[in-house]
Scaffold this motif. Structure first.
Motif, PDB file in Angstrom:
ATOM      1  N   UNK A 145      -1.353  14.434  13.937  1.00 27.72           N
ATOM      2  CA  UNK A 145      -0.437  15.659  14.275  1.00 27.72           C
ATOM      3  C   UNK A 145      -0.087  16.583  13.262  1.00 27.72           C
ATOM      4  N   UNK A 146       0.132  15.916  11.782  1.00 23.07           N
ATOM      5  CA  UNK A 146       0.578  16.607  10.631  1.00 23.07           C
ATOM      6  C   UNK A 146      -0.271  17.582  10.257  1.00 23.07           C
ATOM      7  N   UNK A 147       0.311  18.800   9.622  1.00 26.27           N
ATOM      8  CA  UNK A 147      -0.289  19.772   8.768  1.00 26.27           C
ATOM      9  C   UNK A 147      -1.568  19.307   8.007  1.00 26.27           C
ATOM     10  N   UNK A 183       4.648   3.930  15.255  1.00 29.28           N
ATOM     11  CA  UNK A 183       4.833   5.466  15.485  1.00 29.28           C
ATOM     12  C   UNK A 183       4.230   6.360  14.581  1.00 29.28           C
ATOM     13  N   UNK A 184       3.885   5.652  13.319  1.00 28.37           N
ATOM     14  CA  UNK A 184       3.394   6.800  12.331  1.00 28.37           C
ATOM     15  C   UNK A 184       1.724   6.590  12.468  1.00 28.37           C
ATOM     16  N   UNK A 238       0.204   7.944  14.914  1.00 30.60           N
ATOM     17  CA  UNK A 238      -0.041   9.453  15.427  1.00 30.60           C
ATOM     18  C   UNK A 238       0.096  10.689  14.291  1.00 30.60           C
ATOM     19  N   UNK A 239       0.012  10.331  13.112  1.00 28.26           N
ATOM     20  CA  UNK A 239       0.588  11.280  11.957  1.00 28.26           C
ATOM     21  C   UNK A 239      -0.665  12.247  11.918  1.00 28.26           C
ATOM     22  N   UNK A 292      -1.027  18.365   3.999  1.00 29.63           N
ATOM     23  CA  UNK A 292      -0.130  17.103   3.934  1.00 29.63           C
ATOM     24  C   UNK A 292      -0.893  15.880   3.643  1.00 29.63           C
ATOM     25  N   UNK A 329       5.113  16.673   9.154  1.00 23.96           N
ATOM     26  CA  UNK A 329       4.496  15.527   8.606  1.00 23.96           C
ATOM     27  C   UNK A 329       3.780  14.808   9.609  1.00 23.96           C
ATOM     28  N   UNK A 330       3.881  14.943  10.880  1.00 25.14           N
ATOM     29  CA  UNK A 330       3.140  14.286  11.927  1.00 25.14           C
ATOM     30  C   UNK A 330       3.745  12.981  12.190  1.00 25.14           C
ATOM     31  N   UNK A 331       4.854  12.496  11.361  1.00 20.75           N
ATOM     32  CA  UNK A 331       5.621  11.455  11.703  1.00 20.75           C
ATOM     33  C   UNK A 331       6.973  11.548  12.558  1.00 20.75           C
ATOM     34  N   UNK A 332       6.651  11.063  13.838  1.00 16.36           N
ATOM     35  CA  UNK A 332       7.831  11.561  14.731  1.00 16.36           C
ATOM     36  C   UNK A 332       9.065  11.179  14.631  1.00 16.36           C
TER      37      UNK A 332
END
Lengths: 763, 277, 169
Positions: free
Chosen positions: C123-125, C117-118, C120-121, C128, A737-740
């Motif tokens: 980085x998700x596929x 923190x979200x 940087x999302x 999505x 999800x890219x949510x760490x």
């Protein structure tokens, strides 16, 4: 030169142009406007070496005036340089197959048994009269063309490249005719094709030139394919690819395909289906390289190349490779009468068709291109007779044609050079006043091409007509030759001998048949063809071919002089493009014209009157095969045929004069004269259109179909397979999800799971 | 034990406390919608959970010590909880400071005087101030959207509850199995005697007596001096390594700042160029 | 738990403190360990839920405090200096971590303008959808009155993500 052995000279002939080519390529930019020097020096030295070889070989063969009773011994020299490839025990001949010649020949045991033998490709050069003749022509014409090019190409940006390519071509062609192995021949067959491709496409920025080069390359591929298959068949049949016999270390002899061991054995050469297949495939190869009828379409387009290259490659030398190949393989062809007849039919048809097309061409170089095709057809027709006279006449015509056609091409180049690149004859007129040397030498070449006595073409063409005539009317010739000695030279040009060819000696060499030497060969020739049994191989066919050749002779004279009249006579007209160029070409270009004009005028007379060439060639191992040698006939001058040929030429010249002499060259004479035929001729019998419809379009459709199958069926299947992991991976991707903090949570939950599992186990 | 629930066993009580704590945290964590009733319920549940934990806690030696321990641990736990449920990060930091004081108190009760003081000095005095500086530099005005929502509060609370349950269960089993709790001091006594060979001069470590002796060592009057001796004697190499680590992190932080400024500048220029285009 | 662990054991209170008996030591250990565990769990939940990077670090420090309490408790129980020495190192490492991590936080803030923190999302596929906070009530939003300026020229096209991220900056 005397300190150099013949084998060294034989290596030097190809080596020097190669060194010249490499030096030109390496130093081309450095040398600048002197980039021609390495190439010219290399080719000149090669020409000297080739001439020395010719003289020394001629010395071995002996003078034609010498003893008639002496047998013409085969003269050949083999020089093996190194082994290219060896595969042990590659071939085990079956008992009784042609690869396993039993018995003893030339006083030694032969290795022709059924034991396994290696597939070995020795890089071997050979020297025999045929090779020596070809080498001399190649290097001599190549030298003159190179000198001419210094003037013709002087301001071309690709100046060094041109000389490197010409030099490379001379190297390849020299090795093609000097190789003694079918595989090596194949290699250099391709090499000359590559040089031809590069020279046709020399101005590769011009789209037409690039396309013409591609066309030549592709059409030649078909012929090369034939040569490749023929080579495979030869290996399967004979278990070797060498021309020559090989003396192995243990003293046994491995007979080559055209070696003397095999030629001395009547059963050595395979006939029948396999033999015919080999010969027809070789014919296919020759058709490709020599631009014969089914595959002739590339040569007219090849005129897109620089004119000197056209003169050298597409008139004088490379296109004669097919002639050389068939002449070299003469024993194979003689064993297959159907294939031989096919050679003649192809040749005569090509000669006629090309001559008809040439009559309506308005482009000077195109006329010469179709003329080249036509003349090569002549040589094929001559080769197809399968007689000694036929072979030697073909080579004779090859020699004279090389001189006068190179002369004509260079003359056309000279015209083109001074007319600012224009080559359309309708825009010229009266150029003899502007460029007298070119006009005079072009006239000499035209006379030779038209077959006007005593210029070179007359004699060689006469020999070809005589060969065809002797096949069409065998009985008449038999009487003629029987009567000839008694009639004490009434028809001969020189008193000292109508019968120069050494029939008797070659018959003596034929130990197996042991036929009486006095028996006239022409009868035997007729006999051979009679029991050859081919439905085509009967006098009627040959009579038709003879008439076709005769008509072609007339047409040749017509189109040649049509070109001469249109270009050099009439009111002076110069195209606008010429500008200040409209003057005689520089000496660097006219000198080769003058030099070539001399043999164009005289060599026919000299070679025919002394019968030097025919005698010299008859010592070629291929021609000393009994099946060829027994067809040798006395050397006579056929006055009736000469009259017929001259008459045809005269009619052609007269018609050309009526139509074009003194008129404006753009007057539509031909259209009025020929009517609808003119359309057919001008469209070259629609060959290109037929090929496009029959070959290119179906292939394109097939390719389209294959592309569709590839794109949708094969790619579709592969993509489908590829989608399966993508589909399942899509689920797994949801986790990313890219949510760490989700990742951290997953880590914590996983750790807790493991801890719980461990805790439950500990308990 | 709570008299109202006489049948409750300590295990069930602990489980209930853990569950209540998790539910309380779930209710108190920022979830976007601010419902007063939910936070009240959360506070109530939190109080119940604390009561449960206090009830299951064990008696210590003296009432004074017990009271001190109770107070400081309550301060630590309640402040810790407030740290994570407070919306504003500045308040979080201040709650965290308070939690640090609680922890320092717990450490003092445990006899680690130096560590108690050090925690306050180093954490509350240095690290936390650094946090506040960063907050001052980086915190946008007002409450940011991301301070008002949480990521997966339910699952996280469940995970925390499971973890806490596991830990309390195993902590409770320490005394349930005397063999385990007796074996460990013996082993540690040997280790301790090995460490303090010079001081103990060959005393044979009989298990309970030796345990009392070493604990007395820990609680000796010159506690800080002994800790220093231990640190710079037996753990000298580790101290050096820690020093190097501090140096490296200092250099690293400066490097990241300077390089990062250049990268940021380039980034800004690029995005500016993209916008212009 | 056995009955001896129950609250109703009275004898502990009468025992002297200084010569620490095993039972008292055990009780202290267990209580301290429970406190440590609670602090650790609180820190864990904080790290997993809170989106603010600074609060996440505070939660991490909270976990470290839980660990420190446990270590010191065991040190006290075993009479071993090792636990306390280890806590000193924990302090050291926490200081280092705080220094480096805060630098990164500052860099991240400089890039996105948020401490989320979200943020940087990316980085998700790629398949999505972007995670957006839906349930934010409007009432809590700060009613900001922006100055209304007439545009001075053509402005660069606004990025959808950018407006989302720059909501409160």
């Amino acid at each position: 030169m005397q300190s150099l052995s013949p084998s060294t000279l034989l290596v030097l002939v190809p080596l020097l142009p190669l060194v010249g080519a490499i030096l030109t390529l390496l130093l081309g930019r450095l040398l600048g406007s002197r980039a021609h020097l390495p190439a010219i020096v290399g080719i000149a030295a090669a020409a000297g070496a080739a001439l020395t070889l010719l003289v020394s070989t001629a010395g071995l063969v002996g003078s034609p005036h010498g003893g008639h009773a002496e047998p013409v011994r085969p003269v050949e020299m083999i020089s093996t340089l190194w082994q290219w490839a060896t595969v042990a025990d590659a071939y085990t001949p079956a008992a009784g197959s042609p690869a396993a010649i039993p018995g003893t020949v030339i006083g030694g045991p032969t290795a022709g048994g059924t034991e396994a033998r290696a597939f070995s490709i020795p890089v071997t050069l050979r020297l025999d009269p045929l090779t020596a003749t070809m080498l001399t022509i190649i290097t001599f014409v190549g030298l003159l063309v190179a000198i001419y090019s210094v003037g013709y190409m002087h301001d071309d940006p690709g100046y060094p490249r041109f000389f490197a390519l010409v030099s490379m071509f001379v190297f390849s062609m020299a090795l093609l005719v000097a190789a003694s192995n079918f595989l090596i021949v194949y290699v250099f067959w391709e090499a000359v094709g590559a040089c031809s491709y590069l020279l046709i496409g020399f101005w590769f920025r011009k789209p037409e030139a690039a396309r013409a080069a591609k066309k030549a390359f592709l059409v030649n591929r078909i012929g090369d394919f034939g040569l490749a298959i023929a080579t495979f068949l030869l290996w399967m049949t004979y278990g070797t690819l060498d021309f020559h016999d090989t003396l192995s270390a243990d003293g046994t002899i491995l007979p080559g395909i055209l070696g003397q061991t095999r030629l001395a054995d009547a059963a050595g050469i395979v006939g029948g289906t396999v033999g015919t297949a080999i010969c027809l495939l070789l014919l296919l190869a020759a058709c490709g390289k020599s631009a014969q009828l089914p595959l002739h379409v590339w040569l007219p387009d090849a005129m897109e190349g620089p004119t000197p290259a056209s003169a050298l490659i597409h008139a004088a030398t490379m296109v004669t490779a097919g002639i050389y190949l068939i002449a070299r393989s003469a024993p194979l062809f003689v064993a297959c009468p159907e294939a031989l007849t096919a050679v003649s039919i192809v040749g005569a048809t090509t000669a006629l068709v090309a001559a008809l097309i040439a009559t309506v061409q308005n482009d000077l170089k195109r006329v010469l291109a179709y003329s080249t095709i036509s003349q090569l057809g002549y040589m094929f027709a001559s080769l197809g007779t399968g007689t000694m006279l036929g072979f030697t006449a073909a080579i004779f015509h090859l020699v004279t044609h090389a001189f006068f056609k190179a002369l004509l091409f260079l003359g056309a180049g000279s015209v083109m050079h001074s007319m600012g690149g224009v080559i359309d004859m309708r825009r010229f007129g009266g150029l003899r006043r502007i460029m007298p040397i070119t006009a005079a030498t072009f006239l000499v070449g035209s006379l030779a091409l038209a077959g006007v006595a005593p210029f070179a073409g007359f004699f060689s063409k006469d020999e070809i007509l005589a060969t065809l005539h002797s096949k069409g009317w065998p009985s008449a010739h038999a009487e003629h030759h029987d009567a000839a000695p008694a009639a004490a030279g009434h028809a001969s040009l020189e008193g000292h001998g109508q019968t120069v060819a050494s029939l008797a000696s070659s018959m003596a060499a034929n130990s197996q048949t042991g036929r009486p030497t006095a028996r006239p060969a022409a009868l035997q020739s007729a006999g051979v063809t009679a029991d050859g049994g081919g439905t085509l191989d009967r006098p009627g066919t040959w009579q038709i071919l003879f008439w076709m050749a005769l008509v072609t002779a007339g047409l040749t004279a017509f189109y040649t002089f049509r070109a001469v009249f249109m270009t050099f006579t009439g009111p002076t007209r110069v195209p606008d493009e010429a500008g200040h160029h409209a003057h005689e070409s520089p000496p660097m270009m006219t000198l080769p014209l003058v030099i070539l004009a001399v043999p164009s005028a005289l060599i026919g007379w000299w070679l025919f009157s002394t019968n030097w060439l025919a005698h010299f060639l008859s010592a070629t191992p291929s021609f000393t095969a009994p099946s060829v040698a027994k067809t040798a006939v006395p050397h006579v001058f056929h006055m009736d045929l000469a009259i017929q040929g001259s008459l045809a030429a005269a009619i052609g010249i007269v018609i050309a004069a009526i139509g074009h002499l003194g008129r404006r060259s753009d007057a539509p004479q031909m259209e009025r004269f020929l009517g609808p035929l003119q359309t057919i001729f001008a469209n070259k019998f629609y060959f290109d259109q037929i090929y496009a419809a029959l070959v290119v379009r179906p292939l394109e459709a097939l390719a389209m179909l294959a592309a569709l199958i590839d794109r949708y069926l094969i790619d579709g299947t592969v993509n489908l397979v590829a989608r399966i992991p993508v589909f399942f991976g899509g689920w797994a991707r949801q986790l990313q999800s890219g949510l760490l903090q989700r990742y951290a949570l997953a880590g914590v939950l996983g750790t807790l799971l493991i801890v719980l599992a461990l805790a439950s186990r500990l308990r | 034990m709570n008299p109202a629930l006489p049948e409750l066993s300590p295990g069930m009580l602990l489980a209930g406390a853990v569950t209540a704590a998790a539910a309380s945290l779930w209710l108190l964590l920022p979830r976007g919608s601010e419902s007063r009733a939910a936070s009240r319920l959360g506070l109530l549940l939190g109080a119940l959970a604390l009561a449960g934990f206090i009830a299951t806690g064990r008696r210590l030696g003296g009432i004074g010590e017990e009271a001190v321990f109770l107070i400081v641990s309550l301060v630590a736990v309640v402040s810790g909880a407030a740290t994570i449920v407070t919306r504003s990060p500045v308040y979080s930091a201040i709650w965290f400071a308070l939690a640090l004081f609680g922890v320092a108190g717990v450490l003092l009760v445990l006899g680690a005087q130096f560590l108690g003081v050090a925690t306050v000095v180093v954490y509350a005095g240095a690290i936390l101030v650094m946090f506040l500086f960063v907050l001052m530099l980086a915190q946008p005005a007002g409450l940011a959207s991301y301070d008002r929502v949480s990521s997966e509060p339910l699952l996280s609370a469940v995970a925390g509850a499971v973890l806490l349950g596991l830990l309390t269960l195993s902590i409770g089993r320490l005394s349930a199995e005397p063999a385990a709790c007796c074996a460990v001091p013996a082993r540690s006594a040997m280790l301790a005697s090995d460490a303090a060979t010079a001081a103990d001069s060959g005393a044979t470590p009989a298990a309970p007596a030796a345990a009392g002796a070493v604990v007395a060592d820990i609680l000796a009057a010159d506690h800080v001096a002994r800790l220093g001796g231990e640190l710079f004697g037996r753990h000298l190499l580790a101290v050096e390594v820690a020093g190097v680590l501090l140096l490296v992190s200092l250099i690293g932080a400066i490097a990241v700042v300077t390089r990062g400024e250049a990268a940021l500048e380039a980034d800004r220029r690029e995005s500016l160029g993209r916008a212009v285009r | 738990m056995s009955p001896s662990c129950m609250l109703s054991i009275p004898l502990m209170s009468v025992m002297p403190v200084m010569p620490v008996m095993a039972a008292t030591s055990m009780a202290l250990l267990q209580n301290a360990l429970i406190v440590g565990a609670i602090l650790f769990a609180l820190g864990l939940i904080g790290i997993l839920t809170r989106r603010n990077l600074i609060v996440m670090f505070l939660s991490a420090e909270l976990m470290l405090q839980g660990i420190s309490v446990s270590l010191v408790a065991w040190s006290r129980h075993h009479g071993d200096w090792g636990g306390q020495v280890l806590v000193i190192f924990v302090l050291t490492v926490a200081a280092c971590e705080a220094a480096v991590a805060l630098v990164f936080v500052l860099q991240a803030f400089a890039r996105t303008g948020r401490l989320d923190a979200a943020a940087w999302q990316s980085l998700r596929e790629s398949n999505i959808a972007r995670s957006v906070d839906h349930e934010l009530p409007a009432s809590d939003a700060v009613a900001q009155v922006w100055p209304q300026l007439s545009p001075a020229g053509i402005l660069p096209e606004a990025d959808a993500d950018e407006t989302l991220e720059r909501e409160h900056v």
